[in-house]
Write an enzyme that holds these catalytic residues in place. Structure first.
Site, PDB file in Angstrom:
ATOM      1  N   HIS A 148      -2.189  -7.502   2.711  1.00 34.63           N
ATOM      2  CA  HIS A 148      -2.123  -8.039   4.079  1.00 34.63           C
ATOM      3  C   HIS A 148      -3.234  -7.516   4.979  1.00 34.63           C
ATOM      4  O   HIS A 148      -3.371  -7.959   6.122  1.00 34.63           O
ATOM      5  CB  HIS A 148      -0.737  -7.814   4.702  1.00 34.63           C
ATOM      6  CG  HIS A 148      -0.413  -6.420   5.124  1.00 34.63           C
ATOM      7  ND1 HIS A 148      -0.554  -6.001   6.423  1.00 34.63           N
ATOM      8  CD2 HIS A 148       0.065  -5.366   4.436  1.00 34.63           C
ATOM      9  CE1 HIS A 148      -0.154  -4.731   6.506  1.00 34.63           C
ATOM     10  NE2 HIS A 148       0.216  -4.327   5.309  1.00 34.63           N
TER      11      HIS A 148
ATOM     12  N   ASN B  85      -7.473   4.676   9.053  1.00 36.30           N
ATOM     13  CA  ASN B  85      -6.908   3.476   9.680  1.00 36.30           C
ATOM     14  C   ASN B  85      -6.895   3.517  11.202  1.00 36.30           C
ATOM     15  O   ASN B  85      -6.718   2.493  11.850  1.00 36.30           O
ATOM     16  CB  ASN B  85      -5.480   3.234   9.167  1.00 36.30           C
ATOM     17  CG  ASN B  85      -4.600   4.456   9.254  1.00 36.30           C
ATOM     18  OD1 ASN B  85      -4.981   5.537   8.824  1.00 36.30           O
ATOM     19  ND2 ASN B  85      -3.417   4.299   9.814  1.00 36.30           N
TER      20      ASN B  85
ATOM     21  N   GLY C 150       0.834  -1.196   0.000  1.00 32.58           N
ATOM     22  CA  GLY C 150       0.000   0.000   0.000  1.00 32.58           C
ATOM     23  C   GLY C 150       0.871   1.249   0.000  1.00 32.58           C
ATOM     24  O   GLY C 150       0.557   2.240  -0.663  1.00 32.58           O
TER      25      GLY C 150
ATOM     26  N   CYS D  88       1.747   1.807  13.165  1.00 31.53           N
ATOM     27  CA  CYS D  88       2.982   2.570  13.008  1.00 31.53           C
ATOM     28  C   CYS D  88       3.396   3.200  14.322  1.00 31.53           C
ATOM     29  O   CYS D  88       4.504   3.688  14.443  1.00 31.53           O
ATOM     30  CB  CYS D  88       2.780   3.677  11.983  1.00 31.53           C
ATOM     31  SG  CYS D  88       2.035   3.057  10.494  1.00 31.53           S
TER      32      CYS D  88
HETATM   33  N1  PLP Z   1      -2.572   3.160   3.956  1.00 31.19           N
HETATM   34  C1  PLP Z   1      -3.316   2.799   5.012  1.00 31.19           C
HETATM   35  C2  PLP Z   1      -4.616   3.481   5.254  1.00 31.19           C
HETATM   36  C3  PLP Z   1      -2.876   1.794   5.870  1.00 31.19           C
HETATM   37  O1  PLP Z   1      -3.619   1.456   6.935  1.00 31.19           O
HETATM   38  C4  PLP Z   1      -1.645   1.163   5.601  1.00 31.19           C
HETATM   39  C5  PLP Z   1      -1.103   0.143   6.519  1.00 31.19           C
HETATM   40  O2  PLP Z   1      -1.151   0.282   7.725  1.00 31.19           O
HETATM   41  C6  PLP Z   1      -0.920   1.568   4.478  1.00 31.19           C
HETATM   42  C7  PLP Z   1      -1.413   2.565   3.676  1.00 31.19           C
HETATM   43  C8  PLP Z   1       0.380   0.940   4.130  1.00 31.19           C
HETATM   44  O3  PLP Z   1       0.203  -0.345   3.546  1.00 31.19           O
HETATM   45  P1  PLP Z   1       1.409  -1.363   3.523  1.00 31.19           P
HETATM   46  O4  PLP Z   1       1.587  -1.874   4.904  1.00 31.19           O
HETATM   47  O5  PLP Z   1       0.968  -2.436   2.558  1.00 31.19           O
HETATM   48  O6  PLP Z   1       2.586  -0.616   3.020  1.00 31.19           O
END
Ligand code: PLP
Length: 387
Positions: free
Chosen positions: A202, A152, A73, A328
């Site tokens: 994932h 998120n 992502g 994070c």
């Molecule tokens: N965008 C959102 C809203 C997310 O929740 C996340 C992952 O926590 C990401 C992007 C990043 O995705 P990835 O872990 O596949 O890099």
């Protein structure tokens, strides 16, 4: 409390669905050809990729030619912003992003700001929703608008249809980070005003390290990587075949099961919200009560501001995996979740929030056990903090 662990952090990542693993297995073992090779082994993996692409496209109601596989992502988000910035011919220099985007958007747009682009943040309201008028007031002169479909940390779902139309009426591209939304709520590219959409396997019971970017036909995005012709040159590098196959299968399962699964999760989520507010004095739901993902709950506790990490660790000791804001945050321990600060929470209060995210493998028993233990953990901590 039993010794089994109860995983309630599905917004951070999900367990691989055994059906996804079954689909991937042949491509981790015997089927190993390079998809660019002309021989039979190569043709076999190439066909597997195209089959997976069709499944991703089906979930998004898009054309397979509009799906580009990436590593995550994060990469899809970066590619959307940088790729659109380097391809932009409009002369516009403004990038408009939601103030509570994932760091993959916020930090990338800051980087573009350092390179001379003008970056504007659109703030959500106190319920975690970006109001169309807020975007309307900022959109003039933008070449791209990026607003996530579902947040998120808080779980709120944005009015993407209206926001996308505002962006497009202003002549800007509209990107949405749908990493948390895809597979959980319907995303229909044939009817939504979205030019670019990021997703990640994932979060939907697929493997880690594989994602996709939807690029609407006719939209130009320059590649981040250079070096080969894979993914029509938009994302060169030898393809992660098992990952791609896993993403395709994960999308297929979501399409088949999304409506039943979301009814089940909404029921569990709502009982969690109701029981927490009934059993824990001075607790409150963060974000809009209904405009939210089926499985995501974000809760604050008055009098425990700044204590989310202690609560998370106390729950961890009892066998529950939850989050203090976002996955994070372990890399930024002690920092307030940006999402909550952008909604108007003061940073101290924002550090007191707990994110509970339910998923496919959670049962009613999981939620009941959690509802039994959470009030005890909160009361214990409140006793300590009040001293
Ligand atoms: N965008 C959102 C809203 C997310 O929740 C996340 C992952 O926590 C990401 C992007 C990043 O995705 P990835 O872990 O596949 O890099």
């Amino acid at each position: 409390m039993s010794s089994r662990r109860i995983y309630l952090d599905n917004a951070a990542t999900t367990r691989l669905d055994p059906r996804v693993l079954d689909a991937m297995s042949p491509y981790l073992e015997e089927s190993h050809g390079n998809p660019s090779s002309l021989h039979g082994d190569g043709r076999e993996t190439k066909a597997a990729i195209e089959n997976a692409r069709a499944k991703v496209a089906r979930l998004l109601v898009a054309d397979p030619s509009e799906i580009f596989f990436t590593s995550s992502g994060t990469e899809s988000d970066n590619m959307a912003l940088i790729g659109a910035a380097t391809a932009s011919r409009s002369g516009h220099r403004r990038i408009v992003v939601g103030a509570f985007e994932h760091p993959a958007i916020l930090e990338q747009s800051d980087h573009l700001g350092e390179l001379g682009f003008e970056v504007v943040h659109v703030r959500p309201n106190e319920e975690g929703i970006i109001e169309p008028d807020e975007l309307r007031a900022q959109v003039a002169g933008a070449f791209i608008v990026s607003i996530m479909t579902a947040n998120n940390v808080v779980g709120t779902v944005q009015p993407i249809g209206e926001l996308g139309i505002i962006a497009k009426d202003a002549g800007a591209l509209f990107h949405t980070d749908a990493v948390q939304a895809v597979g959980k709520i319907p995303m229909n590219m044939s009817s939504m005003p979205v030019d670019l959409l990021s997703m990640s396997a994932h979060k939907i019971y697929g493997p880690k390290g594989i994602g996709a970017l939807f690029i609407r036909k006719g939209v130009t995005v320059k590649p981040l990587l250079h070096g080969g012709g894979q993914e029509k040159g938009i994302r060169p590098s030898t393809e992660n075949v098992p990952g791609i196959v896993g993403l395709g299968r994960a999308c297929e399962i979501c399409l088949d099961e999304m409506s039943d699964e979301s009814v089940r999760l909404v029921k569990l989520r709502d009982s969690l919200i109701e029981e927490i507010s009934r059993r824990i004095p001075n607790s409150y739901l963060i974000g809009h009560r209904y405009r939210r993902l089926p499985g995501l709950v974000c809760i604050g506790f008055s009098g425990m501001e700044g204590e989310a990490i202690s609560l998370l660790l106390a729950l961890d000791e009892k066998g529950f995996s939850v989050s203090s804001g976002s996955a994070c945050s372990s890399n930024h321990a002690g920092q307030a979740p940006q999402s909550l600060v952008s909604m108007g929470f003061d940073p101290f209060k924002a550090r007191g929030s707990l994110r509970i995210s339910l998923g496919r493998f959670n049962t009613e028993d999981d939620v009941e056990e959690f509802i039994r233990e959470l009030p005890i953990a909160v009361a214990g901590l409140r006793k300590i903090t009040s001293r």
